[in-house]
Scaffold this active site. Structure first.
Site, mmCIF file in Angstrom:
data_model
loop_
_atom_site.group_PDB
_atom_site.id
_atom_site.type_symbol
_atom_site.label_atom_id
_atom_site.label_comp_id
_atom_site.label_asym_id
_atom_site.label_seq_id
_atom_site.Cartn_x
_atom_site.Cartn_y
_atom_site.Cartn_z
ATOM 1 N N HIS A 99 0.828 -1.218 0.000
ATOM 2 C CA HIS A 99 0.000 0.000 0.000
ATOM 3 C C HIS A 99 0.854 1.257 0.000
ATOM 4 O O HIS A 99 1.948 1.281 0.548
ATOM 5 C CB HIS A 99 -0.949 0.028 1.203
ATOM 6 C CG HIS A 99 -0.269 -0.117 2.536
ATOM 7 N ND1 HIS A 99 0.143 -1.328 3.024
ATOM 8 C CD2 HIS A 99 0.064 0.797 3.469
ATOM 9 C CE1 HIS A 99 0.709 -1.158 4.211
ATOM 10 N NE2 HIS A 99 0.683 0.137 4.502
ATOM 11 N N HIS A 101 0.805 5.222 1.242
ATOM 12 C CA HIS A 101 0.158 6.214 2.092
ATOM 13 C C HIS A 101 0.158 7.541 1.349
ATOM 14 O O HIS A 101 1.207 7.957 0.836
ATOM 15 C CB HIS A 101 0.955 6.424 3.385
ATOM 16 C CG HIS A 101 0.973 5.254 4.313
ATOM 17 N ND1 HIS A 101 0.188 5.191 5.437
ATOM 18 C CD2 HIS A 101 1.693 4.104 4.297
ATOM 19 C CE1 HIS A 101 0.431 4.054 6.087
ATOM 20 N NE2 HIS A 101 1.346 3.384 5.418
#
Ligand code: AMP
Ligand code: ZN
Length: 137
Positions: A99, A101
């Site tokens: 992922h 941010h």
């Protein structure tokens, strides 16, 4: 991955505040934000970290991260944005589903992630650069 919290969000088994999705990517608010609007951009398929994420998926993640960054700038009147990716325990990765941010930043918001620095001694930079360059070949 059955025990992966982000896979569960993709499968809608647990809730998330989704702000964008397309065929490959889901973007939702981080449950514990550094600043309000802190968003996570994930591939819908499970890959544990950057090393195991195919380039095509990483490109899709980056494209969406840029879209979110622009939306955050405009909608939240953010003064800046940090795009970050933690990989492996040593880098602070807590959820082992790849992922990015996207963190809205505001002047004097008090978040100081880049404070600690290690100056090179003589020739150390050249030696480190040489090792990395060798590995790139
Ligand atoms: P990392 O250290 O890069 O693995 O960060 C994982 C991030 O996921 C943290 O910032 C958490 O606050 C966030 N997070 C964990 N569980 C959830 C969840 N169920 N919904 C939204 N964000 C989450
Ligand atoms: Zn997963």
């Amino acid at each position: 991955m059955d025990d992966c919290v982000f896979c569960k969000i993709v499968k809608k088994e647990i809730p998330a505040t989704v702000i964008y999705e397309n065929e490959k990517i889901l973007a939702f608010l981080d449950i514990s934000p550094i600043n309000f609007g802190h968003t996570l951009v994930i591939p819908k398929k499970h890959f544990p970290n950057i090393y195991e994420t195919p380039d095509e998926e990483l490109c899709a993640m980056t494209t969406v991260a840029k879209k979110i960054a622009q939306a955050i700038r405009d909608a939240l009147v953010a003064d800046g944005v940090n795009i970050a990716m933690n990989n492996n325990h040593a880098a602070g990765q807590l959820v082992f589903h790849s992922h990015l941010h996207v963190i809205p930043r505001f002047t004097n918001d008090g978040y100081e992630p880049w404070r600690s620095r290690k100056p090179y001694k003589e020739n150390e930079a050249v030696s480190v650069a040489q090792k990395i360059k060798e590995s790139l070949k």
